[in-house]
Design a protein around this motif. Structure first.
Motif, short mmCIF file in Angstrom:
data_model
loop_
_atom_site.label_atom_id
_atom_site.label_comp_id
_atom_site.label_asym_id
_atom_site.label_seq_id
_atom_site.Cartn_x
_atom_site.Cartn_y
_atom_site.Cartn_z
N LEU A 12 126.61 -16.34 81.29
CA LEU A 12 126.89 -15.13 82.05
C LEU A 12 126.07 -13.95 81.53
N GLU A 15 122.70 -13.44 82.80
CA GLU A 15 122.58 -12.97 84.20
C GLU A 15 123.05 -11.52 84.37
N VAL A 39 127.77 -9.54 86.47
CA VAL A 39 127.20 -10.77 87.06
C VAL A 39 127.61 -10.83 88.52
N THR A 43 126.58 -15.94 91.57
CA THR A 43 126.11 -16.52 90.30
C THR A 43 127.28 -16.95 89.45
N GLU A 69 134.43 -11.13 83.97
CA GLU A 69 133.73 -12.32 84.49
C GLU A 69 134.16 -13.59 83.79
#
Length: 195
Positions: A12, A15, A39, A43, A69
């Motif tokens: 994560l 990204e 993120v 994704t 996330e």
């Protein structure tokens, strides 16, 4: 690929995007300790799907993370595992227990919505529903949202009574995000053309 919470978080962080971080911070209803990596949801879901075989002890580590996330990834992994065509009842119970035992970390509307129907509702499809009424009586709005949101899976499977009762119980809930879930459940009941 290592199916660990640490590896998932590394994926994560790779990204991370500042604009996405700012966007997410605007709509989160979580506590002040929540951190945001930034993120994109597509994704994040693709990463969760790649890690869908992650052991539940590692999923619990993601749920314990301060990162939004990580927790969204955790509930997504629970949902992906619940969808597995050869899941056993014991495995489904383990997903259900993991969700409920970590509910204090499921603290935003989308975390509830991502997993409650299949992780809670599907497990209860052929079982007593007392837990839904316990959740509906909780002082925590996210537990109350879980109670009504879990019934969406029951409605899809032509089991309407608990959805109706819980919608009535929570119709005047003080939390707008619970009332919104009640409205969704009632809309789905209407589509089902229930007697």
């Amino acid at each position: 690929m290592q199916l660990t919470a640490a590896a998932f978080l590394d994926a994560l962080h790779a990204e991370a995007d500042d604009a996405e971080r700012d966007k997410k911070k605007r709509y989160l209803h979580t506590g002040p300790d929540t951190q945001v990596i930034g993120v994109r949801m597509g994704t994040l879901f693709a990463t969760a799907k790649a890690y869908h075989r992650m052991p539940l002890d590692q999923v619990e580590q993601l749920l314990a993370s301060p990162y939004y996330e990580a927790r969204m990834g955790a509930v997504s992994i629970l949902d992906f595992q619940a969808r597995h065509p050869r899941i056993t009842d014991a495995e489904r119970r383990a997903l259900y227990d993991t969700y409920l035992n970590n509910h204090d970390r499921i603290d935003n509307w989308d975390l509830v919505d991502r997993a409650a129907p299949r992780v809670i509702g599907w497990y209860l499809l052929d079982k007593p529903r007392d837990i839904l009424y316990d959740l509906a009586a909780s002082p925590d709005q996210w537990r109350r949202r879980t109670a009504i949101t879990a019934t969406l899976f029951l409605i899809r499977n032509h089991q309407y009574d608990d959805a109706r009762k819980l919608a009535d119980l929570l119709a005047d809930d003080p939390a707008p995000l619970v009332r919104k879930s009640v409205a969704i459940a009632r809309r789905e009941l209407g589509k089902a053309d229930t007697p």
